[in-house]
Design an enzyme around this catalytic site. Structure first.
Site, mmCIF file in Angstrom:
data_model
loop_
_atom_site.group_PDB
_atom_site.id
_atom_site.type_symbol
_atom_site.label_atom_id
_atom_site.label_comp_id
_atom_site.label_asym_id
_atom_site.label_seq_id
_atom_site.Cartn_x
_atom_site.Cartn_y
_atom_site.Cartn_z
ATOM 1 N N LYS A 14 2.034 -2.803 7.623
ATOM 2 C CA LYS A 14 2.209 -3.533 5.845
ATOM 3 C C LYS A 14 3.804 -3.395 6.085
ATOM 4 C CE LYS A 14 -0.268 -4.417 3.142
ATOM 5 N NZ LYS A 14 -0.269 -5.478 2.607
ATOM 6 N N ARG A 47 -5.871 11.859 -1.144
ATOM 7 C CA ARG A 47 -5.775 10.158 -1.575
ATOM 8 C C ARG A 47 -5.596 10.101 -2.583
ATOM 9 N NH1 ARG A 47 -4.863 10.197 2.914
ATOM 10 N NH2 ARG A 47 -5.836 8.874 4.272
ATOM 11 N N TYR A 68 -1.285 0.075 11.353
ATOM 12 C CA TYR A 68 -1.847 -0.774 9.931
ATOM 13 C C TYR A 68 -0.698 -0.115 9.160
ATOM 14 C CZ TYR A 68 -3.051 -1.377 5.161
ATOM 15 O OH TYR A 68 -2.740 -1.484 3.692
ATOM 16 N N THR A 83 1.043 -1.282 0.499
ATOM 17 C CA THR A 83 -0.370 -0.155 -0.004
ATOM 18 C C THR A 83 0.867 1.205 -0.191
ATOM 19 O OG1 THR A 83 -1.138 1.290 1.600
ATOM 20 C CG2 THR A 83 0.097 -0.392 2.414
ATOM 21 N N ASP A 84 0.102 2.274 -0.405
ATOM 22 C CA ASP A 84 1.169 4.022 -0.347
ATOM 23 C C ASP A 84 0.964 4.254 1.114
ATOM 24 O OD1 ASP A 84 -1.494 4.753 -0.683
ATOM 25 O OD2 ASP A 84 -1.221 5.818 -2.394
ATOM 26 N N GLU A 85 0.376 3.726 1.430
ATOM 27 C CA GLU A 85 0.321 4.364 3.029
ATOM 28 C C GLU A 85 1.477 4.314 3.629
ATOM 29 O OE1 GLU A 85 -2.394 5.157 5.396
ATOM 30 O OE2 GLU A 85 -4.067 5.322 3.497
HETATM 31 C C1 LIG Z 1 -14.186 5.645 6.588
HETATM 32 C C2 LIG Z 1 -14.138 7.486 6.303
HETATM 33 C C3 LIG Z 1 -13.349 7.709 5.860
HETATM 34 N N1 LIG Z 1 -12.856 8.861 6.208
HETATM 35 C C4 LIG Z 1 -11.126 9.528 5.646
HETATM 36 C C5 LIG Z 1 -10.006 8.913 5.854
HETATM 37 C C6 LIG Z 1 -9.224 8.921 4.864
HETATM 38 O O1 LIG Z 1 -8.053 10.276 4.939
HETATM 39 C C7 LIG Z 1 -9.900 8.397 3.551
HETATM 40 C C8 LIG Z 1 -10.123 7.336 2.866
HETATM 41 O O2 LIG Z 1 -10.435 6.472 3.828
HETATM 42 P P1 LIG Z 1 -10.913 4.839 3.928
HETATM 43 O O3 LIG Z 1 -10.944 4.111 5.378
HETATM 44 O O4 LIG Z 1 -11.753 4.740 2.687
HETATM 45 O O5 LIG Z 1 -9.351 5.110 3.750
HETATM 46 P P2 LIG Z 1 -7.800 4.989 3.806
HETATM 47 O O6 LIG Z 1 -7.605 5.083 5.334
HETATM 48 O O7 LIG Z 1 -6.938 5.593 3.320
HETATM 49 O O8 LIG Z 1 -7.072 3.467 3.672
HETATM 50 C C9 LIG Z 1 -7.683 2.544 2.118
HETATM 51 O O9 LIG Z 1 -6.421 2.828 1.172
HETATM 52 C C10 LIG Z 1 -4.712 2.454 1.208
HETATM 53 C C11 LIG Z 1 -4.803 3.086 -0.071
HETATM 54 C C12 LIG Z 1 -4.601 1.078 2.212
HETATM 55 O O10 LIG Z 1 -3.987 0.336 3.044
HETATM 56 C C13 LIG Z 1 -6.304 0.637 3.048
HETATM 57 O O11 LIG Z 1 -5.302 -0.745 3.125
HETATM 58 C C14 LIG Z 1 -7.335 1.276 2.763
HETATM 59 O O12 LIG Z 1 -8.047 0.933 4.279
HETATM 60 O O13 LIG Z 1 -11.266 9.220 3.776
HETATM 61 C C15 LIG Z 1 -13.817 10.072 6.038
HETATM 62 O O14 LIG Z 1 -13.640 10.934 5.995
HETATM 63 N N2 LIG Z 1 -15.227 9.740 7.137
HETATM 64 C C16 LIG Z 1 -15.090 8.419 6.814
HETATM 65 O O15 LIG Z 1 -15.970 7.305 6.785
#
Ligand SMILES: Cc1cn([C@H]2C[C@H](O)[C@@H](COP(=O)(O)OP(=O)(O)O[C@H]3O[C@H](C)C(=O)[C@H](O)[C@H]3O)O2)c(=O)[nH]c1=O
Length: 224
Positions: free
Chosen positions: A153, A213, A149, A124-126
């Protein structure tokens, strides 16, 4: 060619299994998945009876199970199996350490013992941490994981790299950005927002909503 796909009942893994079973009938796809809350065999309904597909329920941390599978002759390992939700890793990092780090290590050890043609680690780019409103991540960007997380990774990636450097295991690591598309579990931003909007529920935006993102359609990801 026999390909062991781990986590093939999850979001990205099931899209990959569907793609491979249909596009490469000459390859045998063995899907190993422990079926956590995020795994769903419904995602694989259309391929479950395919001649070149087999499902095994099990955990990638189980070395005995892995050895039984590798005894069948595995050519390629593609490791999608992971706890993936950043938010869940904050109250409960332990399961991320177990699956993402110890599970990858168990796979690497077994792959080393039996010999394989390729080990592909889906990361992941995370692992690169936070980016501002400008700039981009590339493969030489320093690792700076911010959540349990992403730290799990990044740790797994470093172990994969070490097995290449130390034991000459043939590996690749991919670090995709956020995926979206069919079969995504509705804890992630896009499906959550759509479902909430359809049900006239609030749309929760974290912080100031200025997080950055990149989005990748899961079918483009598995095609790549
Ligand atoms: C669930 C949720 C998220 N967010 C924000 C938090 C993040 O800035 C963005 C995307 O969140 P999400 O939980 O969909 O995904 P990421 O935290 O970016 O991580 C995901 O993409 C990477 C690459 C992985 O590697 C992870 O496995 C995958 O879960 O929206 C909100 O603002 N409200 C919400 O209810």
């Amino acid at each position: 060619m026999k390909i062991l796909v781990t986590g093939g009942a999850g979001f990205i893994g099931s899209n990959f299994v569907n793609y491979m079973v249909n596009h490469y009938p000459e390859y045998n796809i063995l899907n190993l998945d422990v079926l956590t809350y995020a795994g769903n065999l419904e995602n694989l309904r259309s391929v479950e009876k395919a001649r070149n597909y087999q499902f095994i329920i099990g955990d990638i941390t189980n070395r005995i199970l892995l050895e039984t599978l590798f005894e069948q002759g595995i050519d390629v390992v593609i490791n999608f199996a992971a706890e993936s939700h950043v938010d869940r890793s904050i109250p409960d990092p332990g399961i991320f350490v177990k699956t993402n780090i110890q599970g990858t290590h168990a796979l690497l050890e077994t792959a080393k013992a039996f010999g394989i043609k390729k080990f592909l680690q889906v990361s992941t780019d995370e692992v690169y941490g936070t980016i501002g409103s400008e700039g981009l991540f590339c493969k030489t960007t320093s690792l700076a994981p911010n959540s349990p997380y992403s730290a799990s990774k990044a740790s797994a990636d470093l172990m994969v790299r070490a097995y290449h450097e130390t034991f000459d295991l043939p590996i690749n690591i991919t670090r995709c950005s956020n995926n979206y598309g069919p079969y995504q579990f509705p804890e992630k931003l896009i499906p959550l927002m759509i479902i909430n909007a359809l049900n006239d529920k609030p749309l929760p935006v974290y912080g100031d909503g200025l997080n950055v993102r990149d989005w990748l359609h899961v079918e483009d990801h598995v095609d790549g």
